[in-house]
Design a protein around this motif. Structure first.
Motif, mmCIF file in Angstrom:
data_model
loop_
_atom_site.group_PDB
_atom_site.id
_atom_site.type_symbol
_atom_site.label_atom_id
_atom_site.label_comp_id
_atom_site.label_asym_id
_atom_site.label_seq_id
_atom_site.Cartn_x
_atom_site.Cartn_y
_atom_site.Cartn_z
ATOM 1 N N ASP A 1 7.407 -0.101 6.647
ATOM 2 C CA ASP A 1 6.067 -0.191 6.054
ATOM 3 C C ASP A 1 5.995 -1.473 5.243
ATOM 4 O O ASP A 1 6.553 -1.569 4.143
ATOM 5 N N ARG A 2 5.325 -2.491 5.777
ATOM 6 C CA ARG A 2 5.253 -3.789 5.110
ATOM 7 C C ARG A 2 4.247 -3.809 3.968
ATOM 8 O O ARG A 2 4.137 -4.806 3.248
ATOM 9 N N ARG A 3 3.511 -2.739 3.776
ATOM 10 C CA ARG A 3 2.508 -2.715 2.709
ATOM 11 C C ARG A 3 3.142 -2.523 1.339
ATOM 12 O O ARG A 3 2.485 -2.718 0.318
ATOM 13 N N LYS A 4 4.417 -2.150 1.301
ATOM 14 C CA LYS A 4 5.081 -1.869 0.036
ATOM 15 C C LYS A 4 6.102 -2.966 -0.292
ATOM 16 O O LYS A 4 7.151 -3.064 0.330
ATOM 17 N N PHE B 1 6.166 -6.351 0.012
ATOM 18 C CA PHE B 1 6.492 -7.407 0.972
ATOM 19 C C PHE B 1 6.728 -8.721 0.227
ATOM 20 O O PHE B 1 5.829 -9.230 -0.455
ATOM 21 N N ARG C 1 1.270 -1.255 17.264
ATOM 22 C CA ARG C 1 0.016 -0.918 16.600
ATOM 23 C C ARG C 1 -1.133 -1.615 17.323
ATOM 24 O O ARG C 1 -0.926 -2.636 17.981
#
Length: 482
Positions: A231-234, A236, A271
């Motif tokens: 999960d790159r939203r956390k 990065f 995705r």
């Protein structure tokens, strides 16, 4: 971001071992091997003739330009055969014994092919003694080069050094690839970017960053950083990654790295944005006309060459069934843009193999397959009538394997992006067919879809030619047939 030092600082970085040629990823090491072997094959013709002259007349007395046509023909024929037998596949090195067998078979085929070529084009022909020396020199040089190649490519110093950001599922996939030992890259360690990501790699492989990412990459002599966070939203670390890029370290996303190394698209990490913004997955346009011309030409050529085999198959099926039952088998399949068509094959199962009309996957040692049918399937002769499907336009020569409507309906519900394989015409052979064994379950269908998506994403005429050549190797080594 937690930081520390790696205990593995041996070896220097080297250029990426995979390069993209005409939209298809090719091993740089194998491409180099092909080039060196091409030169050795070319030179062996000159050396064979020069050695023969020296033994007979006591002098060389030859000009290099006199041998160019014959040497070029020998080089082209041998390389085509060696490619067809899988000697330049990225994972062909399953052992020296198999490599020796394939090289031997290649030169056996090459001997017959050159004999035929010399008969058809006498101007290219060498004397019997000259050619015997030349093919002997070529055989020994190819064997020597391959044993050297085996030895050199094992060294970690020659492998691409890859630092992985992430310790979750994606990172575990990379670790599994490295454990195979044939992918040409080495991972000094994995960095946990944020504590929310559950580690899926061994604790001993996780690194701590004490100062900053650029310093660590320099200390480890890293060639490439792969962003493999689940999960790159956390958390990065965009500034630190940008600093590494400016310092000359290649930055890759997990999807691109996985595709480059394996020749397939990682379905679990795919995705919609990956498809929309990625290079590839585009309409065929003018390429569809070129592909159609290629399909028709190859199909007509194969029909002209294989009609005796087809005649023997017809006779064998007829005799085994005692003159009863159909010779050909027609079955509804899903094709381009979900259109249904009837695929034509030689019947390889008993009549009434599917009771009640219910679709059933073919299994290993399937009792429904006849003795003649087993031979037809193993040699892929049962597929030859599909050449008429290609001429009719229902299929292409190269593409995803067409599946039955009942299977497609089930697979669409269980596998994401499954409908994308119908963006192109189905094929008699394909990237998935030569890279993965025969599929007989949803799990197999999922795995083969990843290869199909790679083909659709990276389609080119060159890629079709590569697949056709490697199909010969698949048939001879009995992979995929059931």
């Amino acid at each position: 971001m937690p930081y520390g030092k790696s205990k593995d600082t041996s070896g220097y970085g080297y250029p990426p071992i995979m390069m993209r040629l005409l939209r298809h990823y090719i091993s740089q090491a194998l491409l180099t091997l092909l080039g060196v072997e091409a030169l050795s094959l070319f030179g062996s013709i000159y050396l064979g003739r020069a050695l023969h002259f020296m033994l007979i007349q006591g002098k060389v007395g030859l000009r290099v330009d006199e041998m160019i046509p014959s040497a070029s023909a020998f080089m082209f024929v041998m390389l085509t055969i060696m490619i067809s037998l899988g000697l330049y596949e990225r994972n062909f090195w399953s052992g020296k014994g198999e490599m020796l067998l394939r090289v031997g078979v290649s030169f056996l085929f090459g001997l017959f092919a050159m004999t035929l070529l010399y008969y058809l084009v006498p101007d290219l022909a060498l004397g019997r003694g000259e050619f015997s020396l030349a093919i002997g020199i070529a055989f020994l040089s190819v064997l020597s080069l391959r044993f050297i190649f085996f030895k050199i490519t094992r060294h970690d110093q020659l492998k691409q050094r890859v630092l992985v950001l992430g310790v979750g599922e994606h990172a575990a996939e990379i670790e599994a690839l490295q454990q195979q030992g044939t992918m040409g890259f080495l991972v000094p360690g994995y960095i946990q970017v944020h504590e929310h990501e559950t580690p899926r790699v061994p604790a001993g492989r996780m690194l701590q960053v004490t100062s900053n990412l650029a310093n660590l990459a320099d200390e480890l002599r890293v060639d490439e950083i792969v962003v493999a966070m689940d999960d790159r939203r956390k958390g990065f670390p965009i500034d630190e990654i940008l600093s590494c890029k400016i310092n000359g370290v290649a930055i890759s996303h997990f999807l691109g790295f996985f595709e480059r190394q394996t020749g397939k698209v990682q379905l679990e990490a795919l995705r919609p944005s990956s498809i929309i913004f990625a290079e590839g997955f585009q309409g065929m346009g003018l390429r569809s006309t070129v592909k159609r011309m290629f399909d028709v030409t190859v199909s007509l050529l194969l029909l002209a060459l294989t009609w005796p085999l087809m005649l023997v198959a017809v006779l064998a099926i007829w005799l085994e069934s005692g003159g009863h039952g159909p010779i050909l088998y027609r079955q509804s399949r899903v094709g381009f843009k979900d259109r249904l068509f009837e695929v034509i094959k030689f019947r390889s199962m008993v009549v009434g193999a599917e009771k009640g009309g219910k679709a059933v996957w073919a299994q290993k040692n399937d009792s429904r397959i006849t003795r003649v049918g087993a031979v037809l399937r193993e040699t892929r002769i049962d597929e030859l009538p599909q050449l008429f499907n290609v001429l009719r336009g229902d299929m292409s020569f190269v593409g995803p394997r067409p599946e039955r409507p009942q299977f497609v309906a089930d697979l669409r519900r269980g596998i994401p992006c499954y409908s994308m394989r119908h963006m192109v015409k189905p094929g008699i052979t394909g990237w998935a067919q030569i890279c993965y064994p025969y599929g007989a379950s949803e799990k197999d269908a999922r795995e083969k879809l990843q290869y199909d998506l790679y083909y659709i994403k990276n389609y080119s005429f060159f890629f079709d030619v590569v697949i056709l050549l490697q199909t010969v190797h698949t048939i001879l080594w009995g992979r995929g047939a059931r």
